[in-house]
Design a protein around this motif. Structure first.
Motif, PDB file in Angstrom:
ATOM      1  N   ASN A  58       0.807  -1.224   0.000  1.00  0.00           N
ATOM      2  CA  ASN A  58       0.000   0.000   0.000  1.00  0.00           C
ATOM      3  C   ASN A  58       0.836   1.268   0.000  1.00  0.00           C
ATOM      4  O   ASN A  58       0.351   2.329  -0.377  1.00  0.00           O
ATOM      5  N   ASN A  59       2.091   1.157   0.416  1.00  0.00           N
ATOM      6  CA  ASN A  59       2.966   2.315   0.287  1.00  0.00           C
ATOM      7  C   ASN A  59       3.133   2.655  -1.193  1.00  0.00           C
ATOM      8  O   ASN A  59       3.076   3.834  -1.589  1.00  0.00           O
ATOM      9  N   GLY A  60       3.275   1.631  -2.005  1.00  0.00           N
ATOM     10  CA  GLY A  60       3.313   1.829  -3.457  1.00  0.00           C
ATOM     11  C   GLY A  60       2.004   2.435  -3.949  1.00  0.00           C
ATOM     12  O   GLY A  60       2.002   3.301  -4.833  1.00  0.00           O
ATOM     13  N   VAL A 119      10.541  10.754  -4.940  1.00  0.00           N
ATOM     14  CA  VAL A 119       9.596  10.290  -3.922  1.00  0.00           C
ATOM     15  C   VAL A 119       9.771   8.795  -3.698  1.00  0.00           C
ATOM     16  O   VAL A 119       9.737   7.998  -4.636  1.00  0.00           O
ATOM     17  N   ASP A 120       9.937   8.440  -2.435  1.00  0.00           N
ATOM     18  CA  ASP A 120      10.100   7.036  -2.054  1.00  0.00           C
ATOM     19  C   ASP A 120       8.768   6.467  -1.572  1.00  0.00           C
ATOM     20  O   ASP A 120       8.262   6.838  -0.510  1.00  0.00           O
ATOM     21  N   ALA A 121       8.187   5.583  -2.398  1.00  0.00           N
ATOM     22  CA  ALA A 121       6.956   4.882  -2.008  1.00  0.00           C
ATOM     23  C   ALA A 121       7.183   3.379  -2.182  1.00  0.00           C
ATOM     24  O   ALA A 121       6.331   2.658  -2.691  1.00  0.00           O
ATOM     25  N   ILE A 122       8.377   2.927  -1.755  1.00  0.00           N
ATOM     26  CA  ILE A 122       8.687   1.499  -1.928  1.00  0.00           C
ATOM     27  C   ILE A 122       8.152   0.690  -0.743  1.00  0.00           C
ATOM     28  O   ILE A 122       7.317  -0.182  -0.903  1.00  0.00           O
ATOM     29  N   PHE A 123       8.654   1.006   0.448  1.00  0.00           N
ATOM     30  CA  PHE A 123       8.164   0.309   1.651  1.00  0.00           C
ATOM     31  C   PHE A 123       7.691   1.331   2.671  1.00  0.00           C
ATOM     32  O   PHE A 123       8.327   2.359   2.872  1.00  0.00           O
ATOM     33  N   GLY A 124       6.596   0.991   3.319  1.00  0.00           N
ATOM     34  CA  GLY A 124       6.119   1.799   4.440  1.00  0.00           C
ATOM     35  C   GLY A 124       6.236   0.981   5.704  1.00  0.00           C
ATOM     36  O   GLY A 124       7.275   0.352   5.946  1.00  0.00           O
ATOM     37  N   ALA A 151       9.974  10.990   1.518  1.00  0.00           N
ATOM     38  CA  ALA A 151       9.514   9.624   1.806  1.00  0.00           C
ATOM     39  C   ALA A 151       8.036   9.654   2.156  1.00  0.00           C
ATOM     40  O   ALA A 151       7.597  10.523   2.912  1.00  0.00           O
ATOM     41  N   MET A 152       7.301   8.708   1.583  1.00  0.00           N
ATOM     42  CA  MET A 152       5.891   8.591   1.956  1.00  0.00           C
ATOM     43  C   MET A 152       5.789   7.666   3.162  1.00  0.00           C
ATOM     44  O   MET A 152       6.274   6.531   3.137  1.00  0.00           O
ATOM     45  N   ASP A 153       5.215   8.166   4.199  1.00  0.00           N
ATOM     46  CA  ASP A 153       4.988   7.489   5.486  1.00  0.00           C
ATOM     47  C   ASP A 153       6.257   7.303   6.308  1.00  0.00           C
ATOM     48  O   ASP A 153       6.346   7.744   7.447  1.00  0.00           O
ATOM     49  N   ILE A 154       7.238   6.613   5.761  1.00  0.00           N
ATOM     50  CA  ILE A 154       8.506   6.387   6.473  1.00  0.00           C
ATOM     51  C   ILE A 154       9.552   6.064   5.410  1.00  0.00           C
ATOM     52  O   ILE A 154       9.210   5.472   4.382  1.00  0.00           O
ATOM     53  N   PRO A 155      10.794   6.500   5.581  1.00  0.00           N
ATOM     54  CA  PRO A 155      11.782   6.167   4.548  1.00  0.00           C
ATOM     55  C   PRO A 155      11.929   4.643   4.432  1.00  0.00           C
ATOM     56  O   PRO A 155      12.020   3.944   5.446  1.00  0.00           O
ATOM     57  N   SER A 156      11.946   4.150   3.217  1.00  0.00           N
ATOM     58  CA  SER A 156      12.129   2.710   3.000  1.00  0.00           C
ATOM     59  C   SER A 156      13.433   2.269   3.645  1.00  0.00           C
ATOM     60  O   SER A 156      14.473   2.919   3.472  1.00  0.00           O
ATOM     61  N   GLY A 157      13.380   1.190   4.385  1.00  0.00           N
ATOM     62  CA  GLY A 157      14.578   0.675   5.054  1.00  0.00           C
ATOM     63  C   GLY A 157      14.617   1.014   6.532  1.00  0.00           C
ATOM     64  O   GLY A 157      15.319   0.361   7.296  1.00  0.00           O
TER      65      GLY A 157
HETATM   66  K   LIG Z   1       8.356   4.928   1.952  1.00  0.00           K
END
Ligand SMILES: [K+]
Ligand SMILES: NC(=O)C1=CN([C@@H]2O[C@H](COP(=O)(O)OP(=O)(O)OC[C@H]3O[C@@H](n4cnc5c(N)ncnc54)[C@H](OP(=O)(O)O)[C@@H]3O)[C@@H](O)[C@H]2O)[C@@H](O)CC1
Ligand SMILES: Nc1ncnc2c1ncn2[C@@H]1O[C@H](COP(=O)(O)OP(=O)(O)O)[C@@H](O)[C@H]1O
Length: 495
Positions: A58-60, A119-124, A151-157
């Protein structure tokens, strides 16, 4: 007051909002994407060349929704899907299809361009394991790109659970956190990857966390009005309590001064210092407002009888006399007590911790990591750092205390209360004397008859605010403990 949920708790609140309340998941996602757009506009980020990299959860989905909102504005972002087709979530698929229907193009690699915004929307919050392989390569590439990173929600990683970096982390300038900032971007090292964090409302029901006592909370400057004890027009010094500070040993008068001055600085009515006779003269000169009484002149039983609250430990030493005094206080004083520094070191010896179990009044302990390690029979600091929430929970339950575990992110724990993680304070405070000031502040607040938990979290918050104000004036190097006291005296201005 705001909550800092872990990813797991945030997921529960999502589900409660979607299934329990009935707000469709796509509605939340729409608001998430809209809020990102608002932050981008508010920060006046150049959207001349936008890259959005989406994963399969859903982050994607958030990322594809944002891409579509850009289209509406006439901005054509480059969108790369790096997730697995097979594990694409329903919402992610829906958002992807809408974007495609509107003519959006989706790449499987990152096209080489000079992006103005990445914009990072890989992992939330769904990140569940170490990042490796292709995902790691993609994140490395993204980190090397020019342009503002969001970063969307939280930086991936970054693990939303504990702030650890799972392999590699996206290095954001801005993080737009859905509804709540996650625990993982408050704790280090996650905080260093998140940049400026915006917690944006998207309709998730936060009251869900009220009864979930394991969810961490913090407070902000706007909470100050409600946390500071009231100062009444019709009052006198007795209204604000009598503080006894048992502090200082031969050659260690400074610690007693810092604690006593801080207790007065936060509003205590009367402050008495109990210390060896050799400290009398210097303390009288440094703080004429304080009453000085000495080991040689008065018994510990008589001074403790006078007090409404006792702070014990700063500069106390670990000698025989100090140990006797501590034991008397713990067994006889029927008032709230704050124990710090050598008070804690003595507590860690000879099974004295057991004395805490019989106390009828509140006890607040203020250990730094090393002192906590001693209290836990030598448990390694690294273990305490990574397991702080579980370890402290067990400790406060066993000894019925409020524990203030001092660190760059100080944690306050008490049984049946939300853990409190402090977000004020800075590296300028990493100096001798800072802790003594905190002891005085918490003791001074307790004197004003607020609960041990409230005094601990308010004290830690104000102490950190004082550090932040002092750093603004003097920078990171020159701040002294006395500057913290000076700022605390002016704390009403921060409201
Ligand atoms: K993210
Ligand atoms: N309606 C809602 O709920 C709302 C949710 N919202 C948004 O959704 C986000 C949470 O979405 P989410 O739960 O789908 O998880 P997400 O972070 O996208 O990641 C899951 C994917 O990652 C994968 N994966 C994980 N770790 C991996 C690894 N190390 N290496 C490789 N793959 C790994 C995992 O794959 P799998 O484990 O299945 O193989 C799965 O495909 C949340 O942060 C917020 O942005 C908001 O829009 C508000 C409304
Ligand atoms: N890097 C930092 N960021 C925020 N707060 C800090 C930092 N370093 C120290 N502090 C704060 O300063 C205080 C130091 O306390 P302590 O180690 O007991 O000092 P001392 O014993 O010298 O008085 C604690 O409240 C701690 O949280």
């Amino acid at each position: 007051m705001r909550y800092l949920p872990t990813g797991k708790k945030m997921g529960e609140a999502d589900r409660h909002t979607i299934d329990g309340i009935g707000i469709p998941s796509l509605v939340l996602m729409e608001r998430a994407a809209l809020q990102c757009l608002h932050v981008i506009a508010a920060r006046q980020i150049d959207t001349g060349n936008v890259l959005i990299v989406c994963g399969s959860g859903n982050n994607g989905g958030d990322g594809f929704a944002l891409a579509r909102l850009f289209l509406e504005k006439g901005v054509h972002p480059t969108v790369t899907f790096v997730g697995k087709e097979a594990s694409r979530s329903e919402e992610c698929t829906t958002q992807m299809e809408i974007f495609k229907t509107l003519g959006g193009e989706i790449f499987s690699e990152i096209p080489e361009k000079d992006y103005t915004l990445v914009v990072d929307a890989i992992f939330g919050v769904g990140l569940s394991r170490e990042i490796s392989g292709r995902y790691a390569t993609i994140l490395e590439t993204m980190n090397q790109l020019k342009g503002i990173k969001l970063a969307m929600d939280i930086p991936s990683g970054v693990s939303a659970e504990n702030g650890q970096i799972l392999g590699i982390g996206f290095r954001a300038d801005y993080t737009v956190s859905m509804q709540c900032e996650k625990l993982g971007t408050v704790l280090f090292p996650g905080k260093e990857y998140a940049g400026e964090v915006f917690a944006v409302p998207i309709g998730i029901d936060e009251t869900y966390f009220t009864k979930q006592k394991e969810v961490v909370r913090t407070c902000d400057r706007k909470d100050l009005k409600s946390v500071l004890p009231r100062r009444l027009m019709n009052s006198h010094k007795g209204t604000y309590g009598k503080v006894l500070l048992i502090a200082g040993s031969e050659g260690m008068s400074g610690a007693a001064f810092f604690s006593a001055a801080a207790a007065y600085g936060i509003g205590a009515g009367l402050v008495k210092i109990y210390t060896p006779e050799s400290n009398r003269q210097v303390l009288q000169q440094l703080l004429p407002e304080a009453i000085i009484t000495t080991y040689e002149k008065e018994s510990v039983s008589s001074v403790t009888e006078w007090a409404d609250v006792i702070g014990i430990g700063p500069g106390l030493s670990k000698g025989k006399k100090a140990a006797e005094i501590l034991e008397t206080v713990l067994t006889q004083a029927e008032v709230p007590c704050v124990i710090d520094a050598d008070g804690l070191n003595l507590l860690a010896e000879q099974n004295r911790l057991e004395l805490l179990k019989t106390r009828k009044q509140a006890t607040v302990l203020t250990p730094h990591m090393k002192e906590m390690s001693r209290l836990l029979g030598g448990k390694p600091v690294a273990e305490i750092q990574t397991g702080r929430f579980e370890i402290l929970k067990k400790f406060v339950e066993e000894y019925s205390v409020t524990c203030v575990l001092k660190d760059a992110r100080t944690l306050v724990m008490k049984q049946d209360e939300h853990p409190y993680l402090n977000t004020t304070g800075n590296q300028a405070m990493a100096k001798g004397g800072s802790g003594d000031v905190l002891t005085g502040v918490i003791t001074g607040l307790l004197a004003q008859r607020i609960s041990a938990y409230d005094a601990a979290i308010t004290g830690v918050f104000l102490h950190g605010m004082a550090g932040d104000q002092a750093k603004k004036e003097k920078g990171s190097y020159g701040v002294l403990a006395r500057d913290l006291i000076h700022e605390i005296e002016y704390c009403e201005r921060w409201q």
